[in-house]
Design a protein around this motif. Structure first.
Motif, mmCIF file in Angstrom:
data_model
loop_
_atom_site.group_PDB
_atom_site.id
_atom_site.type_symbol
_atom_site.label_atom_id
_atom_site.label_comp_id
_atom_site.label_asym_id
_atom_site.label_seq_id
_atom_site.Cartn_x
_atom_site.Cartn_y
_atom_site.Cartn_z
ATOM 1 N N ILE A 1 -9.580 -1.067 -5.820
ATOM 2 C CA ILE A 1 -9.243 0.006 -6.768
ATOM 3 C C ILE A 1 -8.224 0.951 -6.146
ATOM 4 N N PHE A 2 -8.457 1.347 -4.897
ATOM 5 C CA PHE A 2 -7.517 2.247 -4.226
ATOM 6 C C PHE A 2 -6.133 1.614 -4.110
ATOM 7 N N ALA A 3 -6.089 0.333 -3.770
ATOM 8 C CA ALA A 3 -4.799 -0.353 -3.660
ATOM 9 C C ALA A 3 -4.089 -0.364 -5.010
ATOM 10 N N ARG A 4 -4.846 -0.575 -6.081
ATOM 11 C CA ARG A 4 -4.260 -0.594 -7.424
ATOM 12 C C ARG A 4 -3.730 0.792 -7.813
ATOM 13 N N LEU A 5 -4.449 1.834 -7.406
ATOM 14 C CA LEU A 5 -4.034 3.200 -7.749
ATOM 15 C C LEU A 5 -2.692 3.556 -7.126
ATOM 16 N N ARG B 1 -6.725 -3.603 4.546
ATOM 17 C CA ARG B 1 -6.252 -3.711 3.167
ATOM 18 C C ARG B 1 -5.308 -2.574 2.793
ATOM 19 N N ALA B 2 -5.307 -1.526 3.586
ATOM 20 C CA ALA B 2 -4.410 -0.398 3.325
ATOM 21 C C ALA B 2 -2.993 -0.759 3.747
ATOM 22 N N GLY B 3 -2.040 -0.014 3.237
ATOM 23 C CA GLY B 3 -0.657 -0.275 3.592
ATOM 24 C C GLY B 3 -0.287 0.258 4.961
ATOM 25 N N ARG B 4 -1.085 1.202 5.454
ATOM 26 C CA ARG B 4 -0.779 1.836 6.737
ATOM 27 C C ARG B 4 -2.081 2.305 7.365
ATOM 28 N N GLY C 1 2.744 7.472 -2.875
ATOM 29 C CA GLY C 1 2.468 6.069 -3.114
ATOM 30 C C GLY C 1 1.897 5.315 -1.938
ATOM 31 N N GLU C 2 1.698 5.988 -0.808
ATOM 32 C CA GLU C 2 1.117 5.304 0.349
ATOM 33 C C GLU C 2 -0.393 5.141 0.192
ATOM 34 N N PHE C 3 -0.900 4.051 0.737
ATOM 35 C CA PHE C 3 -2.339 3.831 0.878
ATOM 36 C C PHE C 3 -2.606 3.830 2.377
ATOM 37 N N VAL C 4 -3.216 4.901 2.858
ATOM 38 C CA VAL C 4 -3.378 5.129 4.293
ATOM 39 C C VAL C 4 -4.858 5.080 4.651
ATOM 40 N N ALA C 5 -5.198 4.305 5.670
ATOM 41 C CA ALA C 5 -6.551 4.270 6.214
ATOM 42 C C ALA C 5 -6.562 5.010 7.543
ATOM 43 N N THR D 1 -0.981 8.791 -4.048
ATOM 44 C CA THR D 1 -1.270 8.503 -2.653
ATOM 45 C C THR D 1 -2.781 8.463 -2.447
ATOM 46 N N VAL D 2 -3.254 7.530 -1.643
ATOM 47 C CA VAL D 2 -4.675 7.439 -1.299
ATOM 48 C C VAL D 2 -4.805 7.461 0.217
ATOM 49 N N ILE D 3 -5.695 8.329 0.702
ATOM 50 C CA ILE D 3 -5.991 8.434 2.130
ATOM 51 C C ILE D 3 -7.489 8.239 2.297
#
Length: 225
Positions: free
Chosen positions: A186-190, A210-213, A33-37, A197-199
């Motif tokens: 879109i990535f944040a919504r996913l 805008r990413a969570g981390r 569930g993380e959104f990582v940049a 998880t989105v990286i």
């Protein structure tokens, strides 16, 4: 709990008798569930790290764990099967097949995996395109789509097999500001449901915010995680 783990991961290339280290002894845990940049200067190793996490490249040392499984013993065939079932990829260039429609491009990973019957695959492809506001474009070929539309089709294709992790390498590099922002939304919504998880590798600090981390890479090492 983690969906991806890197333990002591190093990637070294030998070029003309010279050794070049792209990634140095990286330890990194990424939770479901993380959104990582992943950010960093040009040549810092951020894309190399993404390719290692996505099992598109093998580390020279260290191990990559996916869903609790050590992938280091897997051969190329087994790694390809894992990538197809559990990982989705989006790149700076969309890599859509020009002879197929948007709908058909989204179907391709599902056909390769072979886990669903024909009607179910078609329903899922239509649902993914609808989720990304692409239903009117379903029958169009890539050459008939705008840059933002093509990248959204690429995201739909990456989601086709319901992967645990989406990995994106500079996915907004060819987009204008508005479409780049839309892709990150879109990535944040996913990741909002907590299951996926989105990286994302990006050079854009504003989008990375805008990413969570944020994982910042310098000279092949993680400077900030």
């Amino acid at each position: 709990m983690f969906v991806l783990r890197a333990e002591g991961v190093t990637k070294t290339l030998n070029e003309g008798g010279n050794s070049v280290t792209l990634v140095r002894e990286i330890d990194l845990d990424i939770a479901p569930g993380e959104f990582v940049a992943i950010t960093g200067p040009s040549g810092s190793g951020k894309s190399s790290l993404l390719y290692l996490l996505g099992l598109l490249d093998a580390p020279s040392a260290g191990r990559i764990w996916l869903d609790g499984v050590d992938t280091s013993p897997l051969d190329s065939g087994a790694l390809a099967a894992v990538r197809l079932a559990k990982l989705g990829f989006v790149f700076q260039f969309h890599f859509l097949l020009p002879e197929f429609t948007a709908f058909e491009n989204v179907m391709i990973p599902m056909r390769r995996l072979g886990a669903l019957d024909g009607p179910t695959m078609r329903t899922r492809a239509g649902d993914l395109l609808a989720e990304l506001d692409l239903t009117p474009e379903a029958g169009k070929r890539p050459g008939q789509l705008s840059g933002g539309q093509r990248q959204r089709v690429a995201i739909a294709r990456a989601l086709a097999n319901d992967p645990r992790v989406i990995l994106a390498d500079e996915p907004t590099g060819n987009l204008d500001t508005t479409n780049a922002r839309n892709v990150f939304e879109i990535f944040a919504r996913l990741t909002g449901s907590g299951d996926r998880t989105v990286i994302v590798v990006t050079h854009d600090v504003d989008l990375a915010a805008r990413a969570g981390r944020r994982v910042h890479v310098v000279d092949g090492r993680i400077a900030v995680a």
